[in-house]
Every structure is written in structure tokens, then in C-alpha cells.
Design a protein around this motif. Sequence first.
Motif, short mmCIF file in Angstrom:
data_model
loop_
_atom_site.label_atom_id
_atom_site.label_comp_id
_atom_site.label_asym_id
_atom_site.label_seq_id
_atom_site.Cartn_x
_atom_site.Cartn_y
_atom_site.Cartn_z
N ILE A 81 0.97 -1.39 -0.06
CA ILE A 81 -0.37 0.15 -0.09
C ILE A 81 0.44 1.04 -0.15
O ILE A 81 1.28 2.05 -0.56
N VAL A 82 2.01 1.23 0.71
CA VAL A 82 2.92 2.28 1.00
C VAL A 82 3.61 2.91 -0.63
O VAL A 82 3.61 3.58 -0.65
N ILE A 83 4.32 1.11 -1.08
CA ILE A 83 4.47 1.19 -2.52
C ILE A 83 3.82 2.35 -3.04
O ILE A 83 4.09 3.36 -4.25
N ARG A 84 2.62 1.59 -3.30
CA ARG A 84 1.91 1.94 -3.83
C ARG A 84 1.23 3.33 -4.36
O ARG A 84 0.54 4.10 -5.66
N ILE A 85 1.40 3.88 -2.83
CA ILE A 85 1.04 5.43 -2.41
C ILE A 85 2.08 6.46 -2.64
O ILE A 85 2.78 7.51 -3.53
N VAL A 86 3.62 5.95 -2.57
CA VAL A 86 4.33 6.53 -1.98
C VAL A 86 5.64 6.61 -4.21
O VAL A 86 5.64 7.91 -4.59
N LYS A 87 5.63 6.06 -4.40
CA LYS A 87 5.80 5.86 -5.61
C LYS A 87 5.61 6.57 -6.79
O LYS A 87 6.17 7.22 -7.43
N PRO A 88 4.00 6.83 -7.27
CA PRO A 88 3.32 7.46 -7.58
C PRO A 88 3.79 9.17 -7.63
O PRO A 88 4.49 10.27 -7.77
N ILE A 89 4.03 9.52 -6.26
CA ILE A 89 4.34 10.61 -5.53
C ILE A 89 5.13 11.45 -6.60
O ILE A 89 5.65 11.81 -6.75
N THR A 90 6.30 10.28 -5.95
CA THR A 90 7.91 10.24 -6.16
C THR A 90 8.27 10.81 -7.22
O THR A 90 8.52 11.67 -7.86
N PHE A 91 7.34 9.94 -8.86
CA PHE A 91 7.27 9.66 -10.26
C PHE A 91 6.71 11.16 -10.70
O PHE A 91 7.31 11.76 -11.69
N ALA A 92 5.79 11.45 -9.83
CA ALA A 92 4.91 12.93 -10.23
C ALA A 92 6.50 14.31 -9.51
O ALA A 92 5.87 15.13 -10.02
#
Length: 99
Positions: free
Chosen positions: A4-15
Motif C-alpha cells: 500500500i505504501v509503495i502504491r502511494i509513494v511511488k507515483p508521488i515520487t515520479f510525479a
Amino acid sequence: MDRIVIRIVKPITFALIAFISSYYLFGSLFISGVLSLIPLLLGWVGVLEAFSYTIAALIFIAAVVWAVVPVETKNFVRQQSDAFTNELTAAVPETKKPD
């Protein structure tokens, strides 16, 4: 929990990477915001994740390449783009509103 954390944090990081890189390239908050929404929204939805992360990576690579380009080349590109913009502006006929 980790997924869940990865699915939330990864798009934020790439954005964030896309936003900072595109702001460096274009200098516009609006364009940077729109381009950074692509990896953010597609990453959160889980659709075309590889495509959206590829876009963020290409923007980042373009910003890195533009950062190492010599100043003379940047000035030449700026002059050419200004000349092209002026040429396009002159070629467009003026439209007048009917009274």
C-alpha cells in the motif's frame, strides 16, 4: 502494508521528479503541473504505469541533458525558437470581429 505504501509513494515520487524536471525545462508551473499529473494519476489508478513512469524518466533525462548543454548552444536555440515564433506570428492573419 508495504504494498500500500509503495502504491502511494511511488507515483508521488515520479510525479515530483517529473514536476521538478519539467519546471527546469519549461519554467512554467502550469505545464509542470500538468505533466506531473500523468505519472501521479496513472500510477495511483494502476493503469499504464510503465508508460507514465517512462514519461517521467524521459523528462528527467531531457532535463539532465539540457543542464549539461553549453550556454552558447542554449542561446542559439533560444534565438532560433524566438525567430520561429515571430515567423509564425507574422504568417497568421489577423481576425477581426464583425461589428
